[in-house]
Design an enzyme around this catalytic site. Structure first.
Site, PDB file in Angstrom:
ATOM      1  N   TYR A  35      -6.096   5.089  -7.699  1.00 25.04           N
ATOM      2  CA  TYR A  35      -7.237   6.010  -7.855  1.00 25.04           C
ATOM      3  C   TYR A  35      -6.993   7.290  -7.059  1.00 25.04           C
ATOM      4  CZ  TYR A  35      -8.934   3.755  -3.481  1.00 25.04           C
ATOM      5  OH  TYR A  35      -9.065   3.257  -2.216  1.00 25.04           O
ATOM      6  N   ARG A  41       0.855  -1.203   0.000  1.00 25.52           N
ATOM      7  CA  ARG A  41       0.000   0.000   0.000  1.00 25.52           C
ATOM      8  C   ARG A  41       0.878   1.237   0.000  1.00 25.52           C
ATOM      9  NH1 ARG A  41      -4.260  -1.471   4.820  1.00 25.52           N
ATOM     10  NH2 ARG A  41      -5.842  -0.452   3.568  1.00 25.52           N
TER      11      ARG A  41
HETATM   12  C1  FAD Z   1      -6.145  -2.951   1.183  1.00 27.63           C
HETATM   13  C2  FAD Z   1      -7.573  -2.709   1.602  1.00 27.63           C
HETATM   14  C3  FAD Z   1      -8.376  -1.846   0.853  1.00 27.63           C
HETATM   15  C4  FAD Z   1      -9.694  -1.634   1.197  1.00 27.63           C
HETATM   16  N1  FAD Z   1     -10.462  -0.791   0.440  1.00 27.63           N
HETATM   17  C5  FAD Z   1     -11.765  -0.627   0.721  1.00 27.63           C
HETATM   18  C6  FAD Z   1     -12.575   0.240  -0.074  1.00 27.63           C
HETATM   19  O1  FAD Z   1     -12.104   0.846  -1.023  1.00 27.63           O
HETATM   20  N2  FAD Z   1     -13.906   0.348   0.263  1.00 27.63           N
HETATM   21  C7  FAD Z   1     -14.462  -0.309   1.313  1.00 27.63           C
HETATM   22  O2  FAD Z   1     -15.678  -0.182   1.547  1.00 27.63           O
HETATM   23  N3  FAD Z   1     -13.706  -1.128   2.106  1.00 27.63           N
HETATM   24  C8  FAD Z   1     -12.389  -1.285   1.835  1.00 27.63           C
HETATM   25  N4  FAD Z   1     -11.611  -2.090   2.634  1.00 27.63           N
HETATM   26  C9  FAD Z   1     -12.237  -2.728   3.818  1.00 27.63           C
HETATM   27  C10 FAD Z   1     -12.295  -1.768   4.999  1.00 27.63           C
HETATM   28  O3  FAD Z   1     -11.017  -1.214   5.224  1.00 27.63           O
HETATM   29  C11 FAD Z   1     -12.777  -2.481   6.248  1.00 27.63           C
HETATM   30  O4  FAD Z   1     -13.947  -3.214   5.946  1.00 27.63           O
HETATM   31  C12 FAD Z   1     -13.100  -1.511   7.385  1.00 27.63           C
HETATM   32  O5  FAD Z   1     -12.043  -0.621   7.635  1.00 27.63           O
HETATM   33  C13 FAD Z   1     -13.419  -2.305   8.668  1.00 27.63           C
HETATM   34  O6  FAD Z   1     -13.804  -1.424   9.681  1.00 27.63           O
HETATM   35  P1  FAD Z   1     -14.155  -1.984  11.142  1.00 27.63           P
HETATM   36  O7  FAD Z   1     -14.498  -0.776  11.945  1.00 27.63           O
HETATM   37  O8  FAD Z   1     -15.122  -3.086  11.045  1.00 27.63           O
HETATM   38  O9  FAD Z   1     -12.806  -2.637  11.655  1.00 27.63           O
HETATM   39  P2  FAD Z   1     -11.375  -1.930  12.006  1.00 27.63           P
HETATM   40  O10 FAD Z   1     -11.109  -0.791  11.101  1.00 27.63           O
HETATM   41  O11 FAD Z   1     -10.384  -3.051  12.009  1.00 27.63           O
HETATM   42  O12 FAD Z   1     -11.588  -1.359  13.450  1.00 27.63           O
HETATM   43  C14 FAD Z   1     -11.551  -2.173  14.594  1.00 27.63           C
HETATM   44  C15 FAD Z   1     -11.221  -1.292  15.777  1.00 27.63           C
HETATM   45  O13 FAD Z   1     -11.377  -2.058  16.971  1.00 27.63           O
HETATM   46  C16 FAD Z   1     -10.283  -1.822  17.830  1.00 27.63           C
HETATM   47  N5  FAD Z   1     -10.122  -3.009  18.689  1.00 27.63           N
HETATM   48  C17 FAD Z   1      -9.778  -4.265  18.312  1.00 27.63           C
HETATM   49  N6  FAD Z   1      -9.752  -5.087  19.367  1.00 27.63           N
HETATM   50  C18 FAD Z   1     -10.087  -4.339  20.440  1.00 27.63           C
HETATM   51  C19 FAD Z   1     -10.233  -4.627  21.836  1.00 27.63           C
HETATM   52  N7  FAD Z   1     -10.022  -5.852  22.314  1.00 27.63           N
HETATM   53  N8  FAD Z   1     -10.587  -3.622  22.670  1.00 27.63           N
HETATM   54  C20 FAD Z   1     -10.818  -2.366  22.207  1.00 27.63           C
HETATM   55  N9  FAD Z   1     -10.677  -2.035  20.900  1.00 27.63           N
HETATM   56  C21 FAD Z   1     -10.330  -3.015  20.028  1.00 27.63           C
HETATM   57  C22 FAD Z   1      -9.105  -1.597  16.892  1.00 27.63           C
HETATM   58  O14 FAD Z   1      -8.054  -0.883  17.534  1.00 27.63           O
HETATM   59  C23 FAD Z   1      -9.763  -0.809  15.783  1.00 27.63           C
HETATM   60  O15 FAD Z   1      -9.748   0.589  16.015  1.00 27.63           O
HETATM   61  C24 FAD Z   1     -10.271  -2.311   2.317  1.00 27.63           C
HETATM   62  C25 FAD Z   1      -9.469  -3.175   3.081  1.00 27.63           C
HETATM   63  C26 FAD Z   1      -8.138  -3.368   2.736  1.00 27.63           C
HETATM   64  C27 FAD Z   1      -7.309  -4.309   3.568  1.00 27.63           C
END
Ligand code: FAD
Length: 433
Positions: free
Chosen positions: A233, A201
């Site tokens: 992009y 990335r």
């Molecule tokens: C290379 C790449 C490109 C992507 N591009 C896109 C895109 O263009 N469009 C799109 O829609 N999606 C995209 N995604 C997917 C997207 O990034 C994820 O689906 C999204 O960020 C997930 O969000 P989340 O809040 O579910 O999880 P996370 O972002 O993983 O957040 C989890 C949070 O929980 C916290 N946490 C974890 N365990 C604990 C604990 N025990 N106690 C307290 N806090 C905790 C962490 O610190 C973190 O802040 C991409 C993913 C990747 C890898």
């Protein structure tokens, strides 16, 4: 508790896109919540994120201000004639396909408008929409304990223990709530599976990208060749370009599910066969150490809840990013769950809200996970049905993506609300109230 506040308490674990989206949705439903985040502050990977029409609709239905503010930070393709194009498929090899006609695969739809942003800008927008004090940092959750379907207790890294009527695990792909929900009935589903792919990335300035790529820099592209590919992009209002290089990897991922540093030579050996302009763009080792990020996903998650603990976002359905749909699915989760929690009148109804949420969201989100893996294979030009056929690959993408983009979210919300009301009416009748 104010007289208008509901008589139950909600804790969200994780302040990523999923957790913040849920808090935004809950605020509009007058349901207070607390978010507990392990990190000391808001932290976004320095990378871009693409948002499809379904993501924008979910934002709008949760909070119109959310959609308006996203509008302020988003950027589309640079050329007006590319407004409706998600990306162009073209060869990663010398000449970008101009030598053999392998270019011009337009993944597009007349009702679609390309939009992306920097993750940091998106998180800024989201945190501005939740009440101050909602997020508690440095609060890593170490244990989640449910007592006979009643209170859920969180044990934090600082020794504090707090009880809530329900807990939503927005703790990402490696989150501990996944184990809490799946351990009893589906233990084999808990661990994320390797997508047999790792990525590099990188973000560079539009100025630099234009210097190297010329007009290719300003619009979204997916440069492809067997077993590898590179997506670029515009983000940051067109000031920067987001770059992801996908590498197919047949071997199991060794060690932690985390990025590993590699040497410049190892990285460059992955780019063998790419057009020299791409190699120049990707060779940013003066600024950062090259890292391989493994892609993992959750191909199977049979339920999104167990008792009063519920999964949302990547903790439920992490997917390969080949359809740029993962975060969008988290926004859809947040929309449906916040509307349901807005209807809950007493703690006894919380599990019913989770049951309806899981039934509505699980089939769609899991289909996105499965399809994203298939698309990843297709874009490595090794899918048995498409191989290297650019027309078939383009047609396939143009068939799949509208199913994600134009899904009827209003209908999902209505169905969820009606179902919840019918179930709780039955419960009330059984209880004689
Ligand atoms: C290379 C790449 C490109 C992507 N591009 C896109 C895109 O263009 N469009 C799109 O829609 N999606 C995209 N995604 C997917 C997207 O990034 C994820 O689906 C999204 O960020 C997930 O969000 P989340 O809040 O579910 O999880 P996370 O972002 O993983 O957040 C989890 C949070 O929980 C916290 N946490 C974890 N365990 C604990 C604990 N025990 N106690 C307290 N806090 C905790 C962490 O610190 C973190 O802040 C991409 C993913 C990747 C890898």
């Amino acid at each position: 508790m104010s007289p208008t506040e509901p008589p139950f308490s909600i804790a969200i674990i994780g302040a990523g896109i999923g957790g913040l989206a849920l808090a935004i949705g809950l605020r509009k439903q007058n349901v207070p919540c607390k978010i507990y985040e392990a990190a000391p502050r808001f932290d976004a990977v320095g990378a871009g994120i693409g948002m499809g029409p379904n993501s924008l609709r979910a934002m709008e239905l949760m909070d119109e201000e959310f959609a308006k503010m996203y509008d302020e930070i988003k950027v589309g393709n640079g050329f007006p004639e590319k407004l409706h194009e998600q990306f162009e498929m073209l060869s990663a090899e010398q000449g970008f396909g101009s030598l053999n006609g392998w270019h011009g695969g337009s993944v597009s739809h007349p009702k679609f408008e390309r939009s992306s942003a920097h993750r940091k800008a998106l998180l800024e927008v989201m945190k501005s929409l939740i009440p101050k004090g909602t997020v508690n940092f440095n609060k890593k959750v170490l244990r989640v304990d449910q007592t006979e379907g009643k209170k859920v207790y969180l044990t934090f890294c600082d020794g504090e223990i707090l009880g809530f009527d329900a807990v939503i695990g927005c703790d990402g792909i490696k989150g501990l709530t996944r184990g809490v929900v799946l351990a009893k009935r589906y233990p084999e589903e808990i661990a994320a599976k390797y997508c047999n792919t790792y990525v590099y990335r990188h973000i560079c300035t539009m100025k630099e990208a234009k210097r190297i790529l010329g007009p290719y820099a300003e619009n979204a592209k997916w440069y492809m060749r067997e077993g590898r590919g590179c997506v670029t992009y515009p983000i940051s209002k067109g000031e920067e370009v987001n770059i992801v290089v996908f590498m197919r990897d047949e071997k199991p991922w060794k060690g932690e599910q985390a990025a590993v540093e590699v040497s410049r030579e190892e990285m460059l050996s992955d780019f063998k066969g790419f057009d020299q302009r791409l190699v120049m763009l990707l060779d940013n080792t003066q600024n950062t150490k090259p890292c391989r990020w493994p892609l993992f996903h959750h191909p199977n998650t049979s339920t999104y809840y167990e008792g009063r603990v519920c999964l949302l976002g990547d903790s439920a359905h992490a997917s390969s990013p080949s359809q740029a749909a993962g975060a969008g699915q988290g926004l859809e989760d947040a929309l449906v769950l916040s509307r349901l929690l807005g209807l809950v009148k007493n703690p006894g109804q919380l599990e019913t809200a989770f049951q309806v949420y899981s039934s509505i969201r699980q089939p769609r989100a899991q289909a996105v996970v499965q399809e994203s893996q298939e698309v990843l294979v297709a874009h490595f030009l090794v899918h048995p049905r498409f191989g290297r056929d650019i027309q078939k690959l383009t047609d396939d993408a143009n068939k799949r993506l509208p199913l994600i983009w134009f899904h009827d979210l209003d209908a999902d919300v209505k169905a969820a609300e009606n179902w919840f009301k019918a179930l709780t009416r039955q419960m009330d009748m059984r209880n004689g109230s």
